[in-house]
Motif scaffolding. Structure first.
Motif, PDB file in Angstrom:
ATOM      1  N   LYS A  85       0.826  -1.210   0.000  1.00  0.00           N
ATOM      2  CA  LYS A  85       0.000   0.000   0.000  1.00  0.00           C
ATOM      3  C   LYS A  85       0.858   1.258   0.000  1.00  0.00           C
ATOM      4  CE  LYS A  85      -2.140   1.381   3.778  1.00  0.00           C
ATOM      5  NZ  LYS A  85      -3.127   1.465   4.880  1.00  0.00           N
ATOM      6  N   HIS A  86       1.881   1.300   0.843  1.00  0.00           N
ATOM      7  CA  HIS A  86       2.729   2.482   0.902  1.00  0.00           C
ATOM      8  C   HIS A  86       3.559   2.643  -0.365  1.00  0.00           C
ATOM      9  CE1 HIS A  86       1.924   2.211   5.333  1.00  0.00           C
ATOM     10  NE2 HIS A  86       1.853   3.514   5.158  1.00  0.00           N
TER      11      HIS A  86
ATOM     12  N   ALA B 295       1.158   4.166  -2.901  1.00  0.00           N
ATOM     13  CA  ALA B 295       0.846   5.552  -2.585  1.00  0.00           C
ATOM     14  C   ALA B 295       2.048   6.461  -2.816  1.00  0.00           C
ATOM     15  CB  ALA B 295       0.372   5.664  -1.138  1.00  0.00           C
TER      16      ALA B 295
ATOM     17  N   HIS C 251      -2.158   8.628  -4.379  1.00  0.00           N
ATOM     18  CA  HIS C 251      -3.334   8.003  -3.784  1.00  0.00           C
ATOM     19  C   HIS C 251      -4.359   7.628  -4.852  1.00  0.00           C
ATOM     20  CE1 HIS C 251      -2.562   9.947   0.429  1.00  0.00           C
ATOM     21  NE2 HIS C 251      -1.608   9.130   0.036  1.00  0.00           N
TER      22      HIS C 251
ATOM     23  N   ARG D  33      -3.206  13.293  -4.417  1.00  0.00           N
ATOM     24  CA  ARG D  33      -2.938  12.898  -3.031  1.00  0.00           C
ATOM     25  C   ARG D  33      -3.997  13.525  -2.135  1.00  0.00           C
ATOM     26  NH1 ARG D  33       1.548  10.762  -0.711  1.00  0.00           N
ATOM     27  NH2 ARG D  33       1.708  10.866   1.557  1.00  0.00           N
TER      28      ARG D  33
ATOM     29  N   VAL E   7      -4.917   8.201   2.984  1.00  0.00           N
ATOM     30  CA  VAL E   7      -4.728   7.229   1.911  1.00  0.00           C
ATOM     31  C   VAL E   7      -5.871   6.223   1.863  1.00  0.00           C
ATOM     32  CG1 VAL E   7      -3.337   5.701   3.369  1.00  0.00           C
ATOM     33  CG2 VAL E   7      -3.075   5.610   0.884  1.00  0.00           C
ATOM     34  N   ASP E   8      -6.464   5.902   3.005  1.00  0.00           N
ATOM     35  CA  ASP E   8      -7.555   4.934   3.031  1.00  0.00           C
ATOM     36  C   ASP E   8      -8.866   5.516   2.492  1.00  0.00           C
ATOM     37  OD1 ASP E   8      -6.050   2.819   4.159  1.00  0.00           O
ATOM     38  OD2 ASP E   8      -6.198   3.757   6.129  1.00  0.00           O
TER      39      ASP E   8
ATOM     40  N   ALA F 112      -8.876   7.188  -0.297  1.00  0.00           N
ATOM     41  CA  ALA F 112      -8.658   7.349  -1.735  1.00  0.00           C
ATOM     42  C   ALA F 112      -9.676   6.580  -2.564  1.00  0.00           C
ATOM     43  CB  ALA F 112      -7.241   6.915  -2.096  1.00  0.00           C
TER      44      ALA F 112
ATOM     45  N   ASP G 219      -7.719   4.287  -7.985  1.00  0.00           N
ATOM     46  CA  ASP G 219      -6.979   4.554  -6.752  1.00  0.00           C
ATOM     47  C   ASP G 219      -5.786   3.612  -6.647  1.00  0.00           C
ATOM     48  OD1 ASP G 219      -8.060   2.402  -4.310  1.00  0.00           O
ATOM     49  OD2 ASP G 219      -9.049   2.465  -6.248  1.00  0.00           O
ATOM     50  N   TRP G 220      -5.003   3.735  -5.571  1.00  0.00           N
ATOM     51  CA  TRP G 220      -3.770   2.971  -5.409  1.00  0.00           C
ATOM     52  C   TRP G 220      -4.009   1.465  -5.354  1.00  0.00           C
ATOM     53  CZ3 TRP G 220      -3.999   0.027  -1.027  1.00  0.00           C
ATOM     54  CH2 TRP G 220      -4.868   0.460  -0.027  1.00  0.00           C
TER      55      TRP G 220
END
Length: 411
Positions: free
Chosen positions: A53-54, A57, A62, A230, A234-235, A237, A256-257
């Motif tokens: 996930k990171h 992102a 995002h 961005r 992030v959650d 997104a 999204d990501w």
């Protein structure tokens, strides 16, 4: 009253007859190993999801708004529409993707070049934390100089490139007269930094450069692929991307990501509870060993139980004493199990950095940052204590049914 019963249960538990005698140490060891296995397995699964996930992102933003049309438009107007629809937007940056071939010292490799607006990209992407050597600053690029570029560590190692080296890329451009034919355009870049992009395929073929330099190389004028976005969270997104897809309409495609690796994230979400319950079997077996240990303890403690009943303790009180003993053993197993699980996580980090345990070709990641989540820890604690409590009911009820006269007679 319960405090007194807990004190009696603890005193009976730590005696040589119980905790330090017979099969109790082995039962407790099994419980510790079961908890440690749960902690380590959940940390690896959560770490896989968190690392991916990171990486998504940091490198792709995002969310992405991709243009379906190749015609140029006013991106400022598009940004304003996005900001109006999603006030949580932190920043946006134009980007363009082109496929090319990198050639250096007789070696060639297929690559993907992402051109970004160097003035805005810092608000959207996070490359600075991923720099292994050099810097992530591309702002000094200009038309009069050799454009600067950032490169994934795998590609740099494969092409034997170091910070400061220059390399050439070849881009096929469709012929303006005959679209079935292609012209070859050659561009030169200077390596400004080597990055660990978090994903194996990105590290093997990803290059980041200035938007204007990339547009010039691809001969596309001021056209761009879309905007990188961005948001504050992030959650959020996914929800933001869903909202923007309705607001912007068909000329744009919003993702999204999570979208580009949906299969991996779905696999993790399905496998996590499955692995949890499979590994929980170890704790379940250990709890049955705890139950057998306490059952033997009831037989050994006939005289003590008889005395306790003689001085006024009821059947329920005796049941509570042995139930507390099971919970105490569960608590001890949890304490040392979490310590051992944390040590196993450290060993996993050490082993994957030295031995390459994670195959990037298979798992898409070169390494996993293990993550012991609070939710997973709570689930392990509740499951372990619940299993230990249920396992102690049989010996506790047997102790509660003991007749004091029979207990003293047997002694």
């Amino acid at each position: 009253m319960n405090k007194s019963l807990m004190w009696i249960a603890w005193r009976l538990l730590i005696s040589r007859k119980t905790l330090f005698g017979g099969s109790a140490p082995l039962s407790l060891l099994g419980l510790v190993l079961g908890v440690a296995a749960l902690v380590a397995s959940m940390a690896v699964m959560s770490g896989f999801e968190s690392t991916l996930k990171h990486a998504m992102a940091d490198v792709s933003g995002h969310a992405q708004v991709v243009k379906r049309s190749r015609f140029p438009d006013d991106y400022k107007e598009l940004e304003e529409r996005i900001k109006k629809a999603e006030p949580t937007l932190v920043g946006s940056s134009r980007f363009v993707f082109i496929e090319a071939v990198l050639a250096h010292q007789g070696k060639i490799s297929g690559i993907l070049i992402q051109g970004v607006d160097t003035q805005e990209v810092g608000k959207v992407l996070n490359f600075k934390s991923r720099v292994m050597s050099g810097t992530a600053d591309l702002s000094s690029s200009s038309e009069s100089e050799v454009p600067l570029a950032l490169m994934g560590k795998g590609l740099a190692a494969k092409m034997d490139l170091k910070v400061g080296d220059r390399f050439r890329v070849v881009v096929p451009v469709a012929d303006a007269v005959d679209p079935s034919k292609f012209q070859r355009r050659v561009g030169e870049f200077q390596l400004q930094g080597i990055l660990d992009l978090g994903k194996y395929d990105w590290n093997e073929r990803f290059i980041l450069s200035d938007l204007a330099a990339t547009q010039k190389l691809a001969d596309i004028g001021d056209r761009y692929s879309g905007l990188l976005l961005r948001f504050e969270d992030v959650d959020y997104a996914r929800q933001a991307a869903f909202n923007l897809s309705h607001v912007l309409g068909s000329p744009y495609w919003v993702r999204d990501w999570r979208d580009s690796n949906e299969n991996l994230f779905e696999a993790v979400s399905v496998e996590r509870p499955g692995i949890f319950f499979v590994v929980l079997i170890i704790t379940l077996v250990a709890a049955f060993n705890v139950s057998s240990t306490l059952l033997v303890n009831v037989v050994r403690r006939y005289k003590d139980i008889a005395i306790l009943k003689t001085v006024g303790l009821s059947r329920k009180d005796i049941i509570k004493i042995f139930a507390f003993q099971g919970l105490f053993m569960g608590g001890i197993g949890l304490f040392f199990g979490f310590i051992l699980g944390f040590i196993l996580c450290l060993l996993f980090n050490f082993a994957q950095s030295r031995l390459g345990l994670v195959a990037g070709e298979v798992y898409r990641l070169d390494s996993i940052d293990v993550n012991i989540r609070f939710v997973d820890s709570i689930a392990i604690v509740i499951a372990t204590l619940l299993i230990c409590f249920i396992a102690t009911l049989a010996p506790a009820r047997r102790g509660g049914r003991l007749n004091p006269v029979e207990g003293l007679r047997n002694e």
